[in-house]
Design a protein around this motif. Sequence first.
Motif, PDB file in Angstrom:
ATOM      1  N   SER A  75      49.394  36.018  84.453  1.00  0.00           N
ATOM      2  CA  SER A  75      48.491  36.443  83.398  1.00  0.00           C
ATOM      3  C   SER A  75      47.373  35.415  83.243  1.00  0.00           C
ATOM      4  O   SER A  75      47.233  34.516  84.064  1.00  0.00           O
ATOM      5  N   GLY A  76      46.585  35.570  82.201  1.00  0.00           N
ATOM      6  CA  GLY A  76      45.464  34.657  81.997  1.00  0.00           C
ATOM      7  C   GLY A  76      44.334  35.416  81.349  1.00  0.00           C
ATOM      8  O   GLY A  76      44.377  36.652  81.276  1.00  0.00           O
ATOM      9  N   LEU A  85      54.235  40.814  88.159  1.00  0.00           N
ATOM     10  CA  LEU A  85      53.491  41.639  87.210  1.00  0.00           C
ATOM     11  C   LEU A  85      52.173  40.940  86.948  1.00  0.00           C
ATOM     12  O   LEU A  85      52.166  39.762  86.568  1.00  0.00           O
ATOM     13  N   GLU A  86      51.067  41.647  87.144  1.00  0.00           N
ATOM     14  CA  GLU A  86      49.755  41.078  86.823  1.00  0.00           C
ATOM     15  C   GLU A  86      49.303  41.792  85.560  1.00  0.00           C
ATOM     16  O   GLU A  86      48.925  42.964  85.603  1.00  0.00           O
ATOM     17  N   ILE A  87      49.405  41.108  84.432  1.00  0.00           N
ATOM     18  CA  ILE A  87      49.136  41.784  83.155  1.00  0.00           C
ATOM     19  C   ILE A  87      48.357  40.897  82.186  1.00  0.00           C
ATOM     20  O   ILE A  87      48.187  39.702  82.423  1.00  0.00           O
ATOM     21  N   GLU A  88      47.927  41.506  81.101  1.00  0.00           N
ATOM     22  CA  GLU A  88      47.144  40.789  80.085  1.00  0.00           C
ATOM     23  C   GLU A  88      48.042  39.826  79.303  1.00  0.00           C
ATOM     24  O   GLU A  88      49.269  39.945  79.310  1.00  0.00           O
ATOM     25  N   VAL A  89      47.394  38.881  78.631  1.00  0.00           N
ATOM     26  CA  VAL A  89      48.106  37.791  77.958  1.00  0.00           C
ATOM     27  C   VAL A  89      49.081  38.307  76.898  1.00  0.00           C
ATOM     28  O   VAL A  89      50.236  37.860  76.840  1.00  0.00           O
ATOM     29  N   GLN A  90      48.640  39.240  76.086  1.00  0.00           N
ATOM     30  CA  GLN A  90      49.512  39.742  75.012  1.00  0.00           C
ATOM     31  C   GLN A  90      50.709  40.500  75.593  1.00  0.00           C
ATOM     32  O   GLN A  90      51.837  40.354  75.120  1.00  0.00           O
ATOM     33  N   LEU A 136      47.060  31.783  84.566  1.00  0.00           N
ATOM     34  CA  LEU A 136      45.950  31.404  85.443  1.00  0.00           C
ATOM     35  C   LEU A 136      44.797  30.934  84.552  1.00  0.00           C
ATOM     36  O   LEU A 136      44.384  31.658  83.639  1.00  0.00           O
ATOM     37  N   THR A 137      44.309  29.727  84.814  1.00  0.00           N
ATOM     38  CA  THR A 137      43.242  29.187  83.960  1.00  0.00           C
ATOM     39  C   THR A 137      41.958  29.001  84.767  1.00  0.00           C
ATOM     40  O   THR A 137      42.000  28.757  85.972  1.00  0.00           O
ATOM     41  N   PRO A 138      40.823  29.088  84.094  1.00  0.00           N
ATOM     42  CA  PRO A 138      39.567  28.726  84.764  1.00  0.00           C
ATOM     43  C   PRO A 138      39.518  27.200  84.868  1.00  0.00           C
ATOM     44  O   PRO A 138      40.178  26.512  84.089  1.00  0.00           O
ATOM     45  N   PRO A 139      38.754  26.662  85.836  1.00  0.00           N
ATOM     46  CA  PRO A 139      38.617  25.206  85.917  1.00  0.00           C
ATOM     47  C   PRO A 139      38.083  24.634  84.597  1.00  0.00           C
ATOM     48  O   PRO A 139      38.418  23.524  84.212  1.00  0.00           O
ATOM     49  N   ILE A 158      37.496  36.065  72.783  1.00  0.00           N
ATOM     50  CA  ILE A 158      38.822  36.580  73.145  1.00  0.00           C
ATOM     51  C   ILE A 158      39.475  35.651  74.162  1.00  0.00           C
ATOM     52  O   ILE A 158      40.652  35.307  74.038  1.00  0.00           O
ATOM     53  N   ALA A 159      38.697  35.213  75.154  1.00  0.00           N
ATOM     54  CA  ALA A 159      39.238  34.315  76.182  1.00  0.00           C
ATOM     55  C   ALA A 159      39.756  33.028  75.550  1.00  0.00           C
ATOM     56  O   ALA A 159      40.831  32.529  75.903  1.00  0.00           O
ATOM     57  N   GLU A 160      39.021  32.495  74.574  1.00  0.00           N
ATOM     58  CA  GLU A 160      39.475  31.270  73.902  1.00  0.00           C
ATOM     59  C   GLU A 160      40.790  31.501  73.158  1.00  0.00           C
ATOM     60  O   GLU A 160      41.682  30.661  73.189  1.00  0.00           O
ATOM     61  N   GLU A 161      40.879  32.651  72.494  1.00  0.00           N
ATOM     62  CA  GLU A 161      42.139  32.980  71.807  1.00  0.00           C
ATOM     63  C   GLU A 161      43.282  33.109  72.811  1.00  0.00           C
ATOM     64  O   GLU A 161      44.403  32.671  72.555  1.00  0.00           O
ATOM     65  N   GLU A 162      42.989  33.734  73.954  1.00  0.00           N
ATOM     66  CA  GLU A 162      44.035  33.919  74.975  1.00  0.00           C
ATOM     67  C   GLU A 162      44.486  32.570  75.536  1.00  0.00           C
ATOM     68  O   GLU A 162      45.679  32.352  75.758  1.00  0.00           O
TER      69      GLU A 162
END
Lengths: 190, 190
Positions: A10-11, A99-104, A121-124, A150-154
């Motif tokens: 996820s990520g 499983l490739e899925i969303e964070v929630q 999975l994180t961005p650099p 949203i990305a920051e919350e995730e």
Amino acid sequence: MSKGLLIVLSGPSGVGKGTVCSALRKRLPGLVYSVSATTRSPRSGEQHGVNYFFKSQEEFRDMIANDQLLEYAQYVENFYGTPRDFVEQTIEAGNDIILEIEVQGALKVKQTFPDGVFIFLTPPSLKELKDRIVGRGTETESVIHDRLSIAEEEIALMRHYDYAVVNDEVDRACMRIESIIVAEHCRIAK
Amino acid sequence: MSKGLLIVLSGPSGVGKGTVCSALRKRLPGLVYSVSATTRSPRSGEQHGVNYFFKSQEEFRDMIANDQLLEYAQYVENFYGTPRDFVEQTIEAGNDIILEIEVQGALKVKQTFPDGVFIFLTPPSLKELKDRIVGRGTETESVIHDRLSIAEEEIALMRHYDYAVVNDEVDRACMRIESIIVAEHCRIAK
């Protein structure tokens, strides 16, 4: 025989989960991929049972009612979810499944499978993520701003995961995930 | 800067810890090796600070008294132990360090470093271990019997470790340990 691993990749949106997952599946042909169910219409070239299990709204609601989904979410008017049976049968048969899925959704899966391998999975860097989101070039300033929030919350939910893998390069990210899989097969159950 | 990993490689006597550890050090030149202190005399070619820190009985007893050893044990009339300072300084500097030690000593290290990575090297089977012990060809039936009993007791302690790595082939065992190291660097601290 020992069970297979349940691996959740996820990520945040835009980090490149799909790209990494596709590359990983090419590198590890024995790794089973969990096919999602969805109510959206097939796009050109998409196959039932390969890309998605295509369901009617009624079929999907039945799956929810009968607890046949490990997690599901609604985007706009369409539902997406992870069928439970296939995941359970695969790991019981001793095969690893990803499983490739969303964070929630991943956090919901964790409630059912606390022993799963949860990889974030994180961005650099957050800047890099912004560049990737902006780089798609199709979004307004306001949409980009929302996506970044949203990305920051995730990213704040990363602490619930077992591993953080930096997606600096797809091959390097795959190599790290492969190492995690090998290591998890050596792990002594507690 | 993040700390380095403390990696403890242990396993029953005769399993091939030394061989695997030497091979691993060749493959990972950046991995720091914890040099043990001992009161036994240097053998031909052994260097102080490389193979062992050679100590007098008095110096060794002082190290014990001053809590300068993470673990120590006596075999026949000689002491062997792991100097604490070097281990702590290495991981504080952000470098990974590997300790190749006996099963009981590893469990003592775990009391000080519960977050260490504890790897138990196992034989492919107990029969294989017996073959290796017998194969040395220098022991009586009774010594072999005692060694096997000890090995069985040591294997029962495997549950206290994080990972079990089968030493079927040295290169394969090294590959698994390298994967564990990569994975542990991705692990999210809890």
